[in-house]
Scaffold this motif. Structure first.
Motif, mmCIF file in Angstrom:
data_model
loop_
_atom_site.group_PDB
_atom_site.id
_atom_site.type_symbol
_atom_site.label_atom_id
_atom_site.label_comp_id
_atom_site.label_asym_id
_atom_site.label_seq_id
_atom_site.Cartn_x
_atom_site.Cartn_y
_atom_site.Cartn_z
ATOM 1 N N GLN A 96 0.868 -1.173 0.000
ATOM 2 C CA GLN A 96 0.000 0.000 0.000
ATOM 3 C C GLN A 96 0.907 1.226 0.000
ATOM 4 O O GLN A 96 1.821 1.318 0.818
ATOM 5 N N ILE A 97 0.664 2.144 -0.929
ATOM 6 C CA ILE A 97 1.560 3.286 -1.104
ATOM 7 C C ILE A 97 0.796 4.597 -0.924
ATOM 8 O O ILE A 97 -0.411 4.666 -1.145
ATOM 9 N N PHE A 98 1.531 5.642 -0.504
ATOM 10 C CA PHE A 98 0.910 6.906 -0.131
ATOM 11 C C PHE A 98 1.650 8.077 -0.780
ATOM 12 O O PHE A 98 2.885 8.093 -0.832
ATOM 13 N N ARG A 99 0.876 9.071 -1.200
ATOM 14 C CA ARG A 99 1.463 10.300 -1.751
ATOM 15 C C ARG A 99 1.989 11.208 -0.645
ATOM 16 O O ARG A 99 2.875 12.018 -0.871
ATOM 17 N N ILE A 215 -1.167 -4.032 -5.441
ATOM 18 C CA ILE A 215 -0.755 -2.666 -5.136
ATOM 19 C C ILE A 215 -2.032 -1.869 -4.874
ATOM 20 O O ILE A 215 -3.003 -1.954 -5.637
ATOM 21 N N ARG A 216 -2.024 -1.102 -3.796
ATOM 22 C CA ARG A 216 -3.167 -0.257 -3.454
ATOM 23 C C ARG A 216 -2.675 1.135 -3.128
ATOM 24 O O ARG A 216 -1.770 1.307 -2.310
ATOM 25 N N ASP A 217 -3.235 2.145 -3.780
ATOM 26 C CA ASP A 217 -2.954 3.521 -3.407
ATOM 27 C C ASP A 217 -3.633 3.799 -2.078
ATOM 28 O O ASP A 217 -4.765 3.348 -1.848
ATOM 29 N N GLY A 218 -2.970 4.524 -1.210
ATOM 30 C CA GLY A 218 -3.501 4.781 0.121
ATOM 31 C C GLY A 218 -4.830 5.497 0.139
ATOM 32 O O GLY A 218 -5.534 5.463 1.157
#
Length: 341
Positions: A96-99, A215-218
């Motif tokens: 999970q990734i975050f901007r 993959i998941r955007d936060g």
């Protein structure tokens, strides 16, 4: 001894999980599940079914942890058994990734999944618009397989299934001693809960067998999750939108966003589109109530278990066990039902 007649309303993952828990645990209860729609036509059928969830604002965190842990342990046991292929339950690894770095870098469920860690700087170079990430192994539960598997388990425990439309819970009071309301979005009309509202979700099923990690955007809007037969690619979260037809513009936007995270997705084959209405609510409602019946002095006990939003699969078994506990309380307090004259 006369058996307690229990009816569970709703055939999604919450309804069948709750029905199985009651039927397997309380032999003195005769359990019937009633719904107007069953798999493959429930909202649960299209859910990505990946296990992690955001906090609900007004529920004790320890209770949320227990819901998550009970559900994770239940599904993990299935994933590690010979039932896994039939039940559609599998371990799934990804990130999970975050901007922007989130306020809570370690979510409340971090120690309950496997191998939780932060992404390294080297790993984050793959996502130049993101500055922070978490990697872990969790569980994916494909409800198109899991719901029929749960139904078989329910029937083996002596449960009965009935397809019919329920307009108001009170109409069941003359037949059943106890009602368990797992109606999801239907609770808005069934019990007049105006907090429940539709949250439209659209996803694509894509054939891309070379992609093995999720993959998941936060922000929760952009994600892809590998499954047994295809990739679930999403999505949308459109509050108050009741459209059930797929929107081509949404599909195009979903693919565009996901290809930014995984360019090879552009080579995938779109197998289909799916739209469902999640039962949005500020918090799930897992509690008991007593309802009066029109034209009668008789009152009927109700256990509510609905309003999980996008966390239905993640928390289904945990909230089902809570609902089971409430059913046990009521049965212990009221004793066996009296024969009706």
């Amino acid at each position: 001894m006369k058996r307690v007649k229990v009816v569970v309303v709703g055939a999604g993952v919450i309804g069948f999980s709750t029905a199985v828990c009651i039927a397997e645990s309380l032999s003195l209860c005769a359990v019937t599940l009633v719904a107007d729609q069953f798999s493959p036509d429930t909202t649960s059928d299209g859910a990505a079914g990946i296990m992690f969830v955001s906090k609900y604002p007004d529920i004790d965190l320890e209770r949320q942890r227990r819901w998550f842990k009970d559900s994770f342990d239940h599904l993990l046991a299935i994933a590690q058994s010979d039932q896994a292929p039939e039940a559609g339950v599998m371990l799934s690894s990804g990130c999970q990734i975050f901007r922007e770095v989130p306020a809570e870098t370690v979510p409340f469920w971090a120690d309950l999944v496997h191998g939780f860690r932060f992404l390294t700087e080297s790993e984050l170079k793959r996502f130049p618009e993101h500055c922070f990430g978490q990697a872990f192994t969790t569980i994916k539960c494909e409800c198109s397989a899991y719901l029929p598997w749960l139904e078989k388990r329910f029937r083996r425990a002596g449960g009965k299934v009935q397809q019919s439309h329920v307009n108001h819970l009170q109409e069941l009071a003359g037949t059943y001693d106890l009602i368990v309301n797992c109606s999801g979005l239907g609770a808005r009309s069934l019990v007049g809960d105006q907090q429940v509202h539709p949250v439209r979700g659209q996803v694509l099923k894509v054939q891309a067998p070379w992609i093995n990690h999720f993959i998941r955007d936060g922000d929760g809007l952009t994600y892809f999750y590998p499954g047994v037969h295809s990739l679930t690619v999403g999505g949308t979260r459109q509050e108050g939108d009741r459209r059930l037809e797929a929107d081509p513009a949404d599909s195009e936007d979903i693919l565009r966003r996901c290809c930014l995270l995984e360019p090879s997705l552009a080579k995938g084959k779109v197998l289909g589109e799916w739209v469902g209405l999640r039962p949005g609510r500020r918090n799930p409602r897992v509690e008991r109530e007593v309802l009066g019946t029109q034209g009668s002095a008789r009152r009927v006990h109700v256990v509510h278990n609905y309003g999980h939003g996008g966390g239905g699969v993640t928390l289904a078994w945990g909230t089902a066990l809570d609902a089971l506990g409430l059913v046990k309380q009521i049965v212990n307090e009221t004793g066996p039902p009296q024969a009706r004259l």
